[in-house]
Enzyme design. Structure first.
Site, PDB file in Angstrom:
ATOM      1  CG  ASP A   1      -6.778 -40.429 -17.594  1.00 31.79           C
ATOM      2  OD1 ASP A   1      -5.898 -39.950 -18.320  1.00 31.79           O
ATOM      3  OD2 ASP A   1      -6.575 -40.787 -16.412  1.00 31.79           O
TER       4      ASP A   1
ATOM      5  CG  HIS B   1      -6.903 -35.039 -20.141  1.00 35.26           C
ATOM      6  ND1 HIS B   1      -6.877 -36.144 -20.967  1.00 35.26           N
ATOM      7  CD2 HIS B   1      -6.854 -35.523 -18.868  1.00 35.26           C
ATOM      8  CE1 HIS B   1      -6.802 -37.244 -20.239  1.00 35.26           C
ATOM      9  NE2 HIS B   1      -6.785 -36.906 -18.955  1.00 35.26           N
TER      10      HIS B   1
END
Length: 283
Positions: free
Chosen positions: A98, A263
């Site tokens: 990320d 995620h």
């Protein structure tokens, strides 16, 4: 959590980074994303520490690292380069997830003599993301542009951090691990940390994009081997299709593929992630 790892606070230039490190062997540094802290790696780090010295810092302004501007990925990458030198590692591999993947990418671009391997998880370069931005990106990743606004995001998030970050829904002690969850929750309830995390995104739309665009215009590429991983239950393939094709102009040696996960892959699929990274580091 992090059995046999050392927890430390290391001054590096104008910041002090909270860092945890352990294991033995070639060094690899793991860089977390938003809104996590270094403890997101607690299920991955011990697996990699069987063959590597594993270093897990809080990024500048995140967790318990100093919230001091600037928040460009160039500044954050310099923090990590300085941290690793202080810990005695001139060369090291880097894994970023990320927002941490942008720091990892900038580290490999700005310090090529130091970085031996680069793994990025769930990202394309910021310059690529913004150049390709369309209605679907704006709908799904609207927070990039909301976070860029002055003052209002801080007021919204700090009014109810648990609601904004999905505490009890997307983020729970069961899914994250109790100690990791507690560390994350302390961070999101600190207004200074929230502000710093937003400044990270603000830098993404100006300084970071400018640096990526300058590198692309100059034809600069990452010279070490690059691994690109993406979560199958995230939206990366929907937004970009073939992620390796997006990354190919940026790397001279590129490989990678999907990981069955949502995620927050380090928490949801740690064994699969650690195995993929370990295989890449051995290659």
């Amino acid at each position: 959590m992090f059995d046999s790892f050392t927890l430390d606070r290391v001054p590096v230039g104008d910041v002090t980074l909270r860092v945890r490190y352990g294991g033995d062997g070639p060094a690899v540094v793991l860089l977390h994303g938003h809104p996590r802290t270094h403890t997101t790696w607690h299920r991955v780090a011990p697996l990699l520490a069987e063959r590597h010295t594993v270093v897990c810092p809080d990024l500048r302004g995140y967790g318990e690292s100093t919230p001091v501007p600037p928040y460009s990925k160039r500044a954050m990458a310099a923090d990590i380069a300085g941290l690793m030198r202080t810990l005695g590692h001139e060369e090291f591999a880097v894994v970023g997830h990320d927002r941490g993947s942008y720091v990892a990418f900038r580290l490999a671009m700005d310090h090529p003599e130091r970085v031996t391997r680069l793994t990025v998880v769930d990202s394309v370069p910021i310059g690529e993301a913004l150049a390709r931005c369309g209605a679907e990106f704006a709908r799904k990743w609207y927070h990039w542009f909301f976070f860029a606004q002055p003052d209002i995001p801080e007021r919204v998030i700090t009014a109810d951090p648990d609601a904004w970050y999905g505490v009890g829904v997307r983020s729970t002690p069961e899914s994250m691990g109790e100690e990791n969850f507690a560390d994350f929750r302390r961070a999101i309830h600190d207004p200074a940390t929230v502000h710093a995390m937003l400044e990270d995104y603000r830098a993404g739309l100006d300084a970071d994009r400018a640096n990526d665009d300058a590198d692309r215009a100059a034809g600069r590429r990452v010279t070490c081997p690059v691994q690109v991983l993406w979560s199958t239950r995230d939206d990366m393939e929907e937004l970009y299709g073939d992620l390796l094709a997006v990354w190919r102009p940026w790397a001279t040696d590129l490989r990678g593929g999907p990981v069955e996960s949502g995620h927050h892959v380090a928490e949801e699929s740690p064994e699969e992630l650690a195995a993929a990274v370990a295989e890449f580091l051995r290659s």
